[in-house]
Scaffold this motif. Sequence first.
Motif, PDB file in Angstrom:
ATOM      1  N   ALA A   1      34.063  36.451 -55.947  1.00  0.00           N
ATOM      2  CA  ALA A   1      34.767  37.577 -55.295  1.00  0.00           C
ATOM      3  C   ALA A   1      35.197  38.611 -56.333  1.00  0.00           C
ATOM      4  O   ALA A   1      35.052  39.824 -56.115  1.00  0.00           O
ATOM      5  CB  ALA A   1      35.977  37.041 -54.529  1.00  0.00           C
TER       6      ALA A   1
ATOM      7  N   LEU B   1      32.113  40.630 -57.403  1.00  0.00           N
ATOM      8  CA  LEU B   1      31.614  41.526 -56.351  1.00  0.00           C
ATOM      9  C   LEU B   1      32.562  42.719 -56.176  1.00  0.00           C
ATOM     10  O   LEU B   1      32.124  43.834 -55.915  1.00  0.00           O
ATOM     11  CB  LEU B   1      31.408  40.765 -55.037  1.00  0.00           C
ATOM     12  N   HIS B   2      33.873  42.493 -56.367  1.00  0.00           N
ATOM     13  CA  HIS B   2      34.826  43.607 -56.305  1.00  0.00           C
ATOM     14  C   HIS B   2      34.648  44.535 -57.498  1.00  0.00           C
ATOM     15  O   HIS B   2      34.620  45.746 -57.357  1.00  0.00           O
ATOM     16  CB  HIS B   2      36.268  43.075 -56.269  1.00  0.00           C
TER      17      HIS B   2
ATOM     18  N   HIS C   1      31.505  44.075 -52.710  1.00  0.00           N
ATOM     19  CA  HIS C   1      32.091  42.980 -51.936  1.00  0.00           C
ATOM     20  C   HIS C   1      31.744  43.102 -50.450  1.00  0.00           C
ATOM     21  O   HIS C   1      31.659  42.115 -49.754  1.00  0.00           O
ATOM     22  CB  HIS C   1      33.610  42.918 -52.144  1.00  0.00           C
TER      23      HIS C   1
ATOM     24  N   ALA D   1      28.589  41.127 -49.521  1.00  0.00           N
ATOM     25  CA  ALA D   1      28.586  39.752 -50.044  1.00  0.00           C
ATOM     26  C   ALA D   1      27.687  38.816 -49.239  1.00  0.00           C
ATOM     27  O   ALA D   1      27.047  37.919 -49.799  1.00  0.00           O
ATOM     28  CB  ALA D   1      30.015  39.218 -50.076  1.00  0.00           C
TER      29      ALA D   1
END
Length: 318
Positions: free
Chosen positions: A155, A158-159, A164, A167
Amino acid sequence: MPVHVPVQDDRSSAGPGRPPAGGEIRCRDLVRVFAAEGVEVQALQGLTLDVEPGELVALVGASGSGKSTLLSILSGLDTPTAGSAVVAGTDLLATGRRERVAYQRHTVGFVWQQTSRNLLPYLTAAENVRVPLELAGRGGGRGAGRRAAADARVAELLHLLDVHDVADRRPGQMSGGQQQRVAVAVAMANAPRVLLADEPTGELDEATSAEVLEALRAVNEATGVTTLVVTHDPTVSEHVARTVQIRDGRTSTEVLRRSEVDEHGAERHVAEEFAVLDRVGRMQLPPDFVAALDLRDRVRLALEPDHVQVRPAQQEER
Ligand SMILES: Nc1ncnc2c1ncn2[C@@H]1O[C@H](COP(=O)(O)OP(=O)(O)OP(=O)(O)O)[C@@H](O)[C@H]1O
């Protein structure tokens, strides 16, 4: 434009104004010769390059100049014919097979041009980022704690790459730019010391390329990962402070950009071009300088108190 010549010797690090130090990427007199059907190709002809810890450097050059060959060596996929290449303390000429695998899993991360080479098509973005964690024994497996740590890492990445929201999508359901940003997240999964990207924007349009280059810069700034990006992208110098030109298998010139604030408080951008001087005193003149003065065959040299003068030989021979 003045050409400043930073002298490089065995103690010096990359660029002008930088203190002597062991660079995170340190190549000395690197040679790679390929023999194909009895013909020898010298892809690298004594290349010298230093990249300091935490630097973001773009490597540019014409097709066939040796950029991919250098990146293959730095990623541990290929071995140079001669010279030395040390990355994050690993001497790439002295590593065995097992050390190379560990090097590729933990020390360096790669992003390739072909999105298909970066991501597994049948896994989602989150699952793709999880793969290197599991291979390194950091995710999955036993224990809810370990799984939760892996989920948190996925997470976080991806942020950081601002993907995100995709995902749960597979690569085929993402744009080219999103795929490359997920690829950067995959490359960063195991917190490598060095990130290598070979034409990461080669398949993208200009706007999307800018997005991916900015993502690389954001990752470099946020994590301090030493980053080397090989590119044909003419706009890359807008995104990085240091652009190194490679010509005929050697680093030839580099451009350093910085911001300055003048006495009125206004910010201005300054770009300076430097020629790379190797240990034996060789340097390449920029092609536009050669063309402007019609320099050819040999030139007249003179040592002045604070500079070296280079003039066309034919001027005085006429
Ligand atoms: N495996 C190989 N066998 C023979 N010659 C090779 C091999 N790999 C690269 N070369 C040659 O080495 C030289 C440098 O190639 P390289 O791919 O490193 O250049 P490049 O700067 O990355 O080019 P491009 O921008 O087109 O990808 C070229 O002349 C190429 O043809």
